[in-house]
Scaffold this motif. Structure first.
Motif, PDB file in Angstrom:
ATOM      1  N   LEU A 299       0.325  -1.112  -0.341  1.00  0.00           N
ATOM      2  CA  LEU A 299      -0.102   0.249  -0.331  1.00  0.00           C
ATOM      3  C   LEU A 299       0.619   1.683  -0.006  1.00  0.00           C
ATOM      4  O   LEU A 299       2.045   0.954   0.603  1.00  0.00           O
ATOM      5  CB  LEU A 299      -0.883   0.132   1.189  1.00  0.00           C
TER       6      LEU A 299
ATOM      7  N   CYS B 183     -15.803  -4.562 -11.126  1.00  0.00           N
ATOM      8  CA  CYS B 183     -15.513  -2.720 -10.303  1.00  0.00           C
ATOM      9  C   CYS B 183     -15.880  -2.891  -8.886  1.00  0.00           C
ATOM     10  O   CYS B 183     -16.921  -2.911  -8.600  1.00  0.00           O
ATOM     11  CB  CYS B 183     -15.851  -2.321 -10.916  1.00  0.00           C
ATOM     12  N   ILE B 184     -15.366  -3.141  -7.484  1.00  0.00           N
ATOM     13  CA  ILE B 184     -15.737  -2.320  -6.578  1.00  0.00           C
ATOM     14  C   ILE B 184     -15.779  -0.523  -6.453  1.00  0.00           C
ATOM     15  O   ILE B 184     -16.037  -0.025  -4.842  1.00  0.00           O
ATOM     16  CB  ILE B 184     -14.629  -3.088  -5.764  1.00  0.00           C
ATOM     17  N   SER B 185     -15.130   0.404  -7.018  1.00  0.00           N
ATOM     18  CA  SER B 185     -15.996   1.853  -7.173  1.00  0.00           C
ATOM     19  C   SER B 185     -14.842   2.327  -6.091  1.00  0.00           C
ATOM     20  O   SER B 185     -15.355   3.168  -5.769  1.00  0.00           O
ATOM     21  CB  SER B 185     -17.590   1.761  -6.928  1.00  0.00           C
ATOM     22  N   CYS B 186     -13.646   1.501  -5.732  1.00  0.00           N
ATOM     23  CA  CYS B 186     -12.522   1.981  -4.388  1.00  0.00           C
ATOM     24  C   CYS B 186     -12.042   3.558  -4.984  1.00  0.00           C
ATOM     25  O   CYS B 186     -12.157   4.206  -4.044  1.00  0.00           O
ATOM     26  CB  CYS B 186     -11.339   1.222  -4.706  1.00  0.00           C
ATOM     27  N   GLY B 187     -12.496   3.722  -6.331  1.00  0.00           N
ATOM     28  CA  GLY B 187     -11.031   4.898  -6.589  1.00  0.00           C
ATOM     29  C   GLY B 187      -9.378   4.945  -6.876  1.00  0.00           C
ATOM     30  O   GLY B 187      -8.933   5.886  -6.845  1.00  0.00           O
TER      31      GLY B 187
ATOM     32  N   ARG C  40     -12.440   5.577 -12.764  1.00  0.00           N
ATOM     33  CA  ARG C  40     -13.275   4.458 -12.203  1.00  0.00           C
ATOM     34  C   ARG C  40     -14.595   4.885 -12.816  1.00  0.00           C
ATOM     35  O   ARG C  40     -16.005   3.770 -13.029  1.00  0.00           O
ATOM     36  CB  ARG C  40     -13.854   4.742 -10.638  1.00  0.00           C
TER      37      ARG C  40
ATOM     38  N   PRO D 168      -6.846  -2.964  -7.277  1.00  0.00           N
ATOM     39  CA  PRO D 168      -6.897  -4.069  -6.469  1.00  0.00           C
ATOM     40  C   PRO D 168      -7.474  -5.541  -7.240  1.00  0.00           C
ATOM     41  O   PRO D 168      -7.701  -6.623  -7.174  1.00  0.00           O
ATOM     42  CB  PRO D 168      -7.293  -3.570  -5.515  1.00  0.00           C
ATOM     43  N   ARG D 169      -8.559  -5.650  -8.136  1.00  0.00           N
ATOM     44  CA  ARG D 169      -8.970  -6.730  -8.580  1.00  0.00           C
ATOM     45  C   ARG D 169      -8.523  -6.589  -9.922  1.00  0.00           C
ATOM     46  O   ARG D 169      -9.706  -6.970 -10.798  1.00  0.00           O
ATOM     47  CB  ARG D 169     -10.500  -6.572  -8.814  1.00  0.00           C
TER      48      ARG D 169
ATOM     49  N   SER E  37     -17.598   4.342  -0.778  1.00  0.00           N
ATOM     50  CA  SER E  37     -17.069   2.966  -1.325  1.00  0.00           C
ATOM     51  C   SER E  37     -16.055   2.333  -0.256  1.00  0.00           C
ATOM     52  O   SER E  37     -15.233   1.950   0.259  1.00  0.00           O
ATOM     53  CB  SER E  37     -16.090   2.209  -2.612  1.00  0.00           C
TER      54      SER E  37
ATOM     55  N   THR F 293     -15.309  -0.632   0.271  1.00  0.00           N
ATOM     56  CA  THR F 293     -14.049  -1.645   0.235  1.00  0.00           C
ATOM     57  C   THR F 293     -13.034  -0.855   0.025  1.00  0.00           C
ATOM     58  O   THR F 293     -11.762  -1.778  -0.323  1.00  0.00           O
ATOM     59  CB  THR F 293     -14.381  -2.581  -1.266  1.00  0.00           C
ATOM     60  N   ALA F 294     -12.931   0.447   0.035  1.00  0.00           N
ATOM     61  CA  ALA F 294     -11.899   1.425  -0.253  1.00  0.00           C
ATOM     62  C   ALA F 294     -11.063   1.663   1.070  1.00  0.00           C
ATOM     63  O   ALA F 294     -10.472   2.289   0.940  1.00  0.00           O
ATOM     64  CB  ALA F 294     -11.810   2.023  -1.055  1.00  0.00           C
TER      65      ALA F 294
ATOM     66  N   MET G  33      -9.088   0.185   3.809  1.00  0.00           N
ATOM     67  CA  MET G  33      -8.202   0.280   3.945  1.00  0.00           C
ATOM     68  C   MET G  33      -6.733   0.981   2.977  1.00  0.00           C
ATOM     69  O   MET G  33      -6.330   1.757   3.745  1.00  0.00           O
ATOM     70  CB  MET G  33      -7.319  -1.190   4.256  1.00  0.00           C
ATOM     71  N   TRP G  34      -6.823   2.080   1.571  1.00  0.00           N
ATOM     72  CA  TRP G  34      -6.569   2.591   1.430  1.00  0.00           C
ATOM     73  C   TRP G  34      -6.980   4.199   2.043  1.00  0.00           C
ATOM     74  O   TRP G  34      -5.524   4.534   2.250  1.00  0.00           O
ATOM     75  CB  TRP G  34      -6.990   3.038  -0.312  1.00  0.00           C
ATOM     76  N   VAL G  35      -7.693   4.519   1.765  1.00  0.00           N
ATOM     77  CA  VAL G  35      -7.439   5.468   3.362  1.00  0.00           C
ATOM     78  C   VAL G  35      -6.950   5.656   4.450  1.00  0.00           C
ATOM     79  O   VAL G  35      -6.172   6.467   4.630  1.00  0.00           O
ATOM     80  CB  VAL G  35      -9.292   5.838   3.725  1.00  0.00           C
TER      81      VAL G  35
ATOM     82  N   ILE H 154     -12.458   8.166  -2.652  1.00  0.00           N
ATOM     83  CA  ILE H 154     -13.536   6.824  -2.384  1.00  0.00           C
ATOM     84  C   ILE H 154     -14.715   7.165  -2.890  1.00  0.00           C
ATOM     85  O   ILE H 154     -15.868   6.467  -2.910  1.00  0.00           O
ATOM     86  CB  ILE H 154     -12.984   6.194  -0.958  1.00  0.00           C
TER      87      ILE H 154
ATOM     88  N   TRP I  98     -19.509  -6.858  -3.496  1.00  0.00           N
ATOM     89  CA  TRP I  98     -19.953  -5.302  -3.828  1.00  0.00           C
ATOM     90  C   TRP I  98     -20.361  -5.476  -5.432  1.00  0.00           C
ATOM     91  O   TRP I  98     -21.935  -4.728  -5.884  1.00  0.00           O
ATOM     92  CB  TRP I  98     -18.289  -4.527  -4.083  1.00  0.00           C
TER      93      TRP I  98
ATOM     94  N   VAL J 292      -9.595 -10.785  -5.987  1.00  0.00           N
ATOM     95  CA  VAL J 292      -9.317  -9.920  -4.432  1.00  0.00           C
ATOM     96  C   VAL J 292      -8.674  -9.941  -4.742  1.00  0.00           C
ATOM     97  O   VAL J 292      -7.069 -10.635  -5.095  1.00  0.00           O
ATOM     98  CB  VAL J 292      -9.863 -10.444  -3.364  1.00  0.00           C
TER      99      VAL J 292
END
Lengths: 376, 458
Positions: A9, A308-312, A325, A350-351, B44, B46-47, B49-51, B61, B334, B364
């Motif tokens: 990360l 897509c999980i829309s994480c950005g 996205r 990530p996907r 999101s 699912t995001a 962890m990145w924050v 996100i 999701w 994943v």
């Protein structure tokens, strides 16, 4: 181990110098001052009596301040390249792209132009083409160039560059060859998340980049016309080219606003404020041309449907401010004119939803249901 | 022209927001209200962890621009819904907010973390990693606060109306009480939330304990060989992986801060514990509403996502839907929440679409190893066979193809990228293993310049 995605990360927003903090802004001010001195050292000399960059270049045996700039530019790209590859070098695409881009800058952007005069030739830049290197299609410039290079620049600018962009997208130039893009992707990489993703910034880009392209074509045209009729029309000649290179004319105005202010002072000096592709995205006339060509060519970003999980991550790390996205959520493979094909959206995903590819085949896209969550 | 409807949607996650967008797309004048206790904006989940690591900001996100509610005319209610009166057709809220009336209601209230069953599970310094408030807590424990990008807007707006059992409540922070940031975090639960909580702690420079009850990591999806690779990778990143550990208690000091995790195998000092043992439907607030729930707490819905009450629908993690194998349970994914939200949106509009779940797939990233799965993997089918291939070179990957009765029923792939839409099509076309191996690279989704996988037949 070769991998395709981001290794570990990132702590981007936890590092002050990368985030419009006092340090970031001070660094930006330093870069801006450097460019001001670089472009207007004669003015600095007039007012302060010193010419610092010329003094340093002479002391370093680099002949003039432009070679000093070329050397610093190469050092910045090498250093930034190492920074980038330490983070993202686990992917072959990133490794190849950055290595080629840095090598071209060091060889064709600095070393070759530096040694050519030693053998009695002119300094020539093989890695730049019109309209980015805007004077390379001026009739007077072409006449002064060696024949082989004049041919190289005409064929390169008008034929090879667009054809390659049809086949591989504008990335062949913007992310593999160009020095401006190369600096952005290496030295500028720490600030890539700062590029604005807003709809407003997209609208601005569409207007500004085409405006500069129009001015570049018009300037080239007028200067070409001047070489034909300038002798009989002194007023036209004075307005377009001027009597002396320092006079205000259309030619020097373009050099001042586009070449110095937009590409240098703003384009690079403001990396730590607006992200590294300010010039490429908003002002580069070559990017505008190649962008059009890219839209009708093979290149696209393919989206794996429904994953897509829309994480950005893709949008955050897009240095061109593309909201990747929004396409991924809509299961829509796409080509955007501004995309320089750096590949970071696919790398950060990530996907594994995104993939850069060159293909004429658009059949499967049509089968897909277009269900957009963003566009209305 | 249908008369203008009053649409109320509980939850502004992906299911709720997709439904709201679908309605607005067709009916510009309908009254749409989105209720969220957790946040002002759709983000999101699912995001998170990145924050936490600082890779993204809260703004990053959020898929929509922040003027989306105003631009699309969504009314925002930022409060905890505490009940539905299906007779009078209104939703009531904690904290004395006026109830809101509806003509059609969508419940998309999502999941809540499953609480730890052990003594000390509610101690200071113990939390989860599911909600924005969990993120806030965990960031305070490990980093002492948010990244330079700051927190979400109006974070404490719902605080007046919160109840003590809300998944969106703020937890007390042991690090603040002690005056020292967490140095030895522990994560309980060998699933996806667990590995995320572990990875962010690694990025913060710590060496977390990772307690897993099973024999290997994530047995629902991986086999021992696959899981071993992931465990090795975690260990290389500094994670202390503890397999086959049953938690017994979380020990606290006299001040109430967590100090250790006690398992059947020992006592492990720890000053911050994340419990990631799954999620359950966030439906306790519906206890009095007369809407049928199943024994897991999921809202029972029909093929068109309607609940047992007319004009009340449910979508996303809180809805118990029919799976591809015919069973009914919530799908905590999701993309299924997204698809259900789209179906529910059309139900709110008065259409009659069905929610039709196709072949299972998912992907994943486990630390830095990418994972794609499709079909029936680890289902212990009658007569199933597993074809396994390990690639050991510059690119490292594993390929596992499950067959039953001569045709392929599942894929489990680590280390490379695959197009699941091709893999699921092959499963639906009942391809043989031979055929699949000959065509395998047609499903490759590797980035350019990556050499293709070359499988050797055993």
């Amino acid at each position: 181990m070769d991998q395709q995605g981001q290794n570990g990360l990132l702590a981007t927003y936890r590092e002050g110098w990368r985030n419009r903090s006092v340090v970031g802004i001070a660094f930006s001010a330093l870069l801006v001052s450097f460019y001001v001195v670089l472009y207007w050292e004669h003015k600095v000399h007039q007012h302060l009596g010193i010419a610092p960059l010329t003094a340093i270049s002479e002391a370093a045996g680099l002949r003039n301040r432009w070679y000093l700039y070329g050397a610093l530019y190469s050092v910045a790209m090498i250093t930034g390249g190492i920074y980038y590859l330490r983070r993202h070098g686990n992917s072959r695409y990133n490794r190849f792209r950055i290595t080629v881009n840095v090598a071209i800058q060091v060889a064709l952007g600095f070393t070759l132009p530096f040694i050519m005069p030693l053998f009695g030739g002119q300094e020539l830049y093989f890695s730049y083409f019109w309209p980015l290197k805007y004077d390379y299609l001026y009739p007077q410039t072409l006449a002064d160039l060696p024949l082989y290079f004049a041919l190289y620049t005409v064929v390169g600018s008008l034929l090879a560059a667009p054809v390659l962009a049809v086949l591989y997208g504008k990335r062949w130039y913007c992310s593999w060859v160009c020095g401006c893009g190369g600096l952005a992707n290496t030295f500028g990489d720490p600030w890539r998340h700062l590029t604005s993703k807003s709809t407003k910034s997209w609208r601005f880009e569409q207007v500004s980049v085409h405006l500069v392209l129009f001015i570049a074509i018009a300037t080239t045209f007028l200067i070409g016309l001047d070489s034909l009729i300038g002798a009989e029309h002194p007023t036209f000649h004075r307005i377009v080219v001027g009597e002396h290179w320092q006079d205000w004319s259309i030619k020097s105005f373009y050099g001042f606003t586009v070449g110095a202010i937009l590409a240098g002072v703003i384009g690079t000096g403001l990396y730590p404020v607006f992200g590294p592709r300010v010039w490429c995205r908003n002002f580069c006339p070559m990017a505008a041309v190649l962008g059009w060509v890219q839209k009708i060519g093979r290149y696209r970003i393919k989206v794996k449907p429904g994953m897509c999980i829309s994480c950005g991550n893709c949008s955050t790390y897009c240095e061109m401010g593309i909201d990747v996205r929004s396409y991924a959520q809509a299961d829509e493979s796409f080509t955007r004119a501004s995309c320089v094909g750096c590949g970071m959206c696919a790398h950060m995903c990530p996907r594994g939803v995104l993939k850069l590819e060159n293909t004429w085949d658009r059949s499967e896209d049509k089968e897909r249901q277009k269900l957009s969550v963003v566009d209305f | 022209m249908v008369a203008a409807m009053r649409i109320v949607i509980i939850g502004n996650g992906v299911a709720g927001m997709e439904a709201a967008l679908a309605v607005r797309n067709r009916e510009p004048s309908w009254d749409i209200t989105l209720v969220s206790e957790e946040s002002d904006h759709f983000f999101s989940r699912t995001a998170l962890m990145w924050v936490f690591s600082g890779q993204m900001s809260h703004r990053d996100i959020e898929p929509l621009e922040r003027d989306a509610y105003e631009r699309l005319g969504f009314r925002r209610v930022r409060a905890r819904a505490i009940g539905v009166d299906t007779e009078r057709r209104q939703v009531s809220f904690a904290g004395g907010q006026e109830p809101v009336a509806y003509d059609r209601l969508l419940i998309a209230s999502g999941s809540r973390p499953r609480p730890g069953p052990w003594p000390g599970s509610e101690a200071r310094g113990v939390g989860h990693f599911v909600t924005l408030q969990d993120l806030d807590w965990y960031e305070r424990e490990v980093h002492g606060g948010t990244s330079l990008a700051g927190g979400p807007p109006r974070p404490r707006l719902h605080a007046t109306g919160r109840s003590s059992d809300s998944p969106y409540r703020f937890r007390e922070v042991a690090a603040e009480r002690r005056g020292r940031l967490a140095q030895q975090p522990a994560v309980i639960g060998g699933g996806l939330i667990g590995i995320e909580a572990v990875e962010v702690a690694v990025t913060a420079g710590l060496r977390p304990h990772f307690f897993i009850r099973e024999e290997w990591f994530w047995p629902i999806a991986l086999d021992p060989k696959e899981a071993l690779w992931i465990s090795d990778r975690m260990a290389q990143h500094g994670v202390e992986v503890h397999l086959e550990h049953e938690i017994e208690a979380l020990d606290t000091d006299s001040d109430g801060n967590v100090v250790a995790v006690r398992t059947n195998r020992g006592r492990y000092p720890s000053d911050c514990v994340v419990i990631g043992i799954g999620v359950t439907p966030n439906t306790a607030w519906l206890a009095e509403a007369g809407i049928d729930l199943d024994d897991r707490g999921g809202i029972v819905v029909d093929e068109g996502l309607q609940t047992s009450v007319t004009d009340v629908f449910a979508a996303g993690d809180c809805a118990s839907v029919r799976w591809f194998d015919g069973t009914r349970r919530p799908e905590q994914l999701w993309y299924t929440a997204r698809d259900q939200g789209r179906v529910a949106g059309r139900r709110l509009l008065g259409d009659a679409p069905r929610y039709d779940r196709g072949t299972w797939y998912n992907s994943v990233k486990l630390m830095d190893i990418e994972y794609t799965t499709a079909g029936l993997v680890n289902w212990k089918l009658d007569g199933e066979e597993n074809w396994f291939f390990e690639e050991k070179g510059r690119v490292r990957s594993t390929t596992r193809i499950v067959t039953q009765g001569g045709h392929v029923v599942g894929f489990n792939m680590l280390g490379r990228r695959w197009d699941h839409s091709v893999l699921t099509r092959w499963i639906e076309e009942r391809r043989t293993l031979d055929w699949v191996l000959r065509h395998l690279n047609d499903a490759a989704f590797d980035t350019e310049l990556v050499p293709r996988l070359r499988v050797r037949r055993a």
